[in-house]
Design a protein around this motif. Sequence first.
Motif, PDB file in Angstrom:
ATOM      1  N   VAL A   1      84.119 -32.737 -94.101  1.00 62.36           N
ATOM      2  CA  VAL A   1      84.803 -32.907 -95.176  1.00 62.36           C
ATOM      3  C   VAL A   1      86.418 -33.424 -94.953  1.00 62.36           C
ATOM      4  O   VAL A   1      86.847 -34.471 -95.789  1.00 62.36           O
ATOM      5  CB  VAL A   1      84.666 -31.739 -96.413  1.00 62.36           C
ATOM      6  N   CYS A   2      86.959 -32.457 -94.316  1.00 62.94           N
ATOM      7  CA  CYS A   2      88.438 -32.671 -94.000  1.00 62.94           C
ATOM      8  C   CYS A   2      88.832 -31.983 -92.753  1.00 62.94           C
ATOM      9  O   CYS A   2      89.027 -30.730 -92.831  1.00 62.94           O
ATOM     10  CB  CYS A   2      89.207 -31.974 -95.253  1.00 62.94           C
ATOM     11  N   PRO A   3      89.109 -32.840 -91.573  1.00 59.22           N
ATOM     12  CA  PRO A   3      89.349 -32.493 -90.559  1.00 59.22           C
ATOM     13  C   PRO A   3      90.616 -31.306 -90.236  1.00 59.22           C
ATOM     14  O   PRO A   3      90.420 -30.226 -89.422  1.00 59.22           O
ATOM     15  CB  PRO A   3      89.462 -33.554 -89.652  1.00 59.22           C
ATOM     16  N   GLU A   4      91.451 -31.450 -91.064  1.00 63.42           N
ATOM     17  CA  GLU A   4      92.696 -30.839 -90.930  1.00 63.42           C
ATOM     18  C   GLU A   4      92.197 -29.406 -91.657  1.00 63.42           C
ATOM     19  O   GLU A   4      92.852 -28.228 -91.183  1.00 63.42           O
ATOM     20  CB  GLU A   4      93.734 -31.104 -91.732  1.00 63.42           C
ATOM     21  N   ASP A   5      91.291 -29.253 -92.236  1.00 70.54           N
ATOM     22  CA  ASP A   5      90.924 -27.655 -93.068  1.00 70.54           C
ATOM     23  C   ASP A   5      90.055 -27.190 -92.118  1.00 70.54           C
ATOM     24  O   ASP A   5      89.642 -26.084 -92.453  1.00 70.54           O
ATOM     25  CB  ASP A   5      90.305 -27.927 -94.253  1.00 70.54           C
ATOM     26  N   ALA A   6      89.660 -27.885 -90.955  1.00 76.46           N
ATOM     27  CA  ALA A   6      88.682 -27.014 -89.986  1.00 76.46           C
ATOM     28  C   ALA A   6      89.096 -26.184 -89.027  1.00 76.46           C
ATOM     29  O   ALA A   6      88.226 -25.344 -88.250  1.00 76.46           O
ATOM     30  CB  ALA A   6      87.607 -28.174 -89.566  1.00 76.46           C
ATOM     31  N   ILE A   7      90.478 -25.933 -88.906  1.00 74.72           N
ATOM     32  CA  ILE A   7      90.949 -25.491 -87.896  1.00 74.72           C
ATOM     33  C   ILE A   7      91.667 -23.911 -88.310  1.00 74.72           C
ATOM     34  O   ILE A   7      92.430 -24.070 -89.370  1.00 74.72           O
ATOM     35  CB  ILE A   7      92.074 -26.118 -86.981  1.00 74.72           C
ATOM     36  N   PHE A   8      91.124 -23.004 -87.811  1.00 67.21           N
ATOM     37  CA  PHE A   8      91.694 -21.517 -87.950  1.00 67.21           C
ATOM     38  C   PHE A   8      92.285 -20.728 -87.175  1.00 67.21           C
ATOM     39  O   PHE A   8      91.545 -20.655 -86.109  1.00 67.21           O
ATOM     40  CB  PHE A   8      90.486 -20.717 -88.771  1.00 67.21           C
ATOM     41  N   TYR A   9      93.370 -20.363 -87.159  1.00 65.87           N
ATOM     42  CA  TYR A   9      94.022 -19.813 -86.074  1.00 65.87           C
ATOM     43  C   TYR A   9      93.444 -18.349 -85.835  1.00 65.87           C
ATOM     44  O   TYR A   9      93.428 -17.593 -86.769  1.00 65.87           O
ATOM     45  CB  TYR A   9      95.434 -19.524 -86.281  1.00 65.87           C
ATOM     46  N   LEU A  10      93.188 -18.256 -84.676  1.00 63.50           N
ATOM     47  CA  LEU A  10      92.587 -16.753 -84.209  1.00 63.50           C
ATOM     48  C   LEU A  10      93.760 -15.618 -83.467  1.00 63.50           C
ATOM     49  O   LEU A  10      93.911 -14.363 -83.797  1.00 63.50           O
ATOM     50  CB  LEU A  10      91.231 -16.828 -83.382  1.00 63.50           C
ATOM     51  N   CYS A  11      94.453 -16.224 -82.399  1.00 56.72           N
ATOM     52  CA  CYS A  11      94.978 -15.424 -81.356  1.00 56.72           C
ATOM     53  C   CYS A  11      96.253 -16.288 -80.869  1.00 56.72           C
ATOM     54  O   CYS A  11      96.010 -17.719 -80.883  1.00 56.72           O
ATOM     55  CB  CYS A  11      94.260 -15.055 -80.349  1.00 56.72           C
ATOM     56  N   ASP A  12      97.178 -15.630 -80.458  1.00 54.42           N
ATOM     57  CA  ASP A  12      98.164 -16.370 -79.818  1.00 54.42           C
ATOM     58  C   ASP A  12      97.928 -16.957 -78.343  1.00 54.42           C
ATOM     59  O   ASP A  12      98.659 -18.054 -78.056  1.00 54.42           O
ATOM     60  CB  ASP A  12      99.532 -15.415 -79.568  1.00 54.42           C
ATOM     61  N   ASN A  13      96.861 -16.274 -77.725  1.00 54.70           N
ATOM     62  CA  ASN A  13      96.517 -16.868 -76.507  1.00 54.70           C
ATOM     63  C   ASN A  13      94.947 -16.284 -75.981  1.00 54.70           C
ATOM     64  O   ASN A  13      94.558 -15.099 -76.655  1.00 54.70           O
ATOM     65  CB  ASN A  13      97.509 -16.542 -75.268  1.00 54.70           C
ATOM     66  N   ILE A  14      94.637 -16.634 -74.934  1.00 52.21           N
ATOM     67  CA  ILE A  14      93.314 -16.167 -74.345  1.00 52.21           C
ATOM     68  C   ILE A  14      93.324 -14.589 -74.085  1.00 52.21           C
ATOM     69  O   ILE A  14      92.345 -13.904 -74.295  1.00 52.21           O
ATOM     70  CB  ILE A  14      92.805 -16.861 -73.045  1.00 52.21           C
ATOM     71  N   GLU A  15      94.459 -14.223 -73.559  1.00 55.69           N
ATOM     72  CA  GLU A  15      94.445 -12.485 -73.390  1.00 55.69           C
ATOM     73  C   GLU A  15      94.208 -11.657 -74.652  1.00 55.69           C
ATOM     74  O   GLU A  15      93.491 -10.782 -74.646  1.00 55.69           O
ATOM     75  CB  GLU A  15      95.898 -12.141 -72.731  1.00 55.69           C
ATOM     76  N   GLU A  16      94.870 -12.202 -75.778  1.00 56.02           N
ATOM     77  CA  GLU A  16      94.811 -11.639 -77.246  1.00 56.02           C
ATOM     78  C   GLU A  16      93.309 -11.734 -77.511  1.00 56.02           C
ATOM     79  O   GLU A  16      92.739 -10.798 -78.366  1.00 56.02           O
ATOM     80  CB  GLU A  16      95.638 -12.121 -78.279  1.00 56.02           C
TER      81      GLU A  16
END
Length: 127
Positions: free
Chosen positions: A104-119
């Motif tokens: 529907v809207c590519p910009e709305d498909a990204i959700f932040y989870l963590c600062d890095n892989i360790e987190e």
Amino acid sequence: MFNLKSIEKKQNIILPSRYKNLYQSDFKEIDGRLNICINEETIRISKFLNAEEMDNILEEFYDFWSYDIIPIAETEYDDYICLFYRENSSDPSVIYWDYDLAMVCPEDAIFYLCDNIEELFLKLKYV
């Protein structure tokens, strides 16, 4: 045959060392910890991707991701947990990419989870 080096070369990125070590050990260190708890939501990882699967997904979704997003795991809803290189090329953050929203809207498909892989690995909980 694809391996992590070929992904790095093709995408012009360097995967985090911690991720590469876990990949080489077949993710045994985090065995059974497949839930990510973010705020009050739980995301269930169905599997971590191998290099060939990563490459196939990168080919399929190149128009959405370009070279900035690298999938590392698939969720139970066929969405992806990805390394996000757009803001930091040496220490990527971790995002959740929602397939349905991207259509529907590519910009709305990204959700932040963590600062890095360790987190990310610290946030993983047992199923």
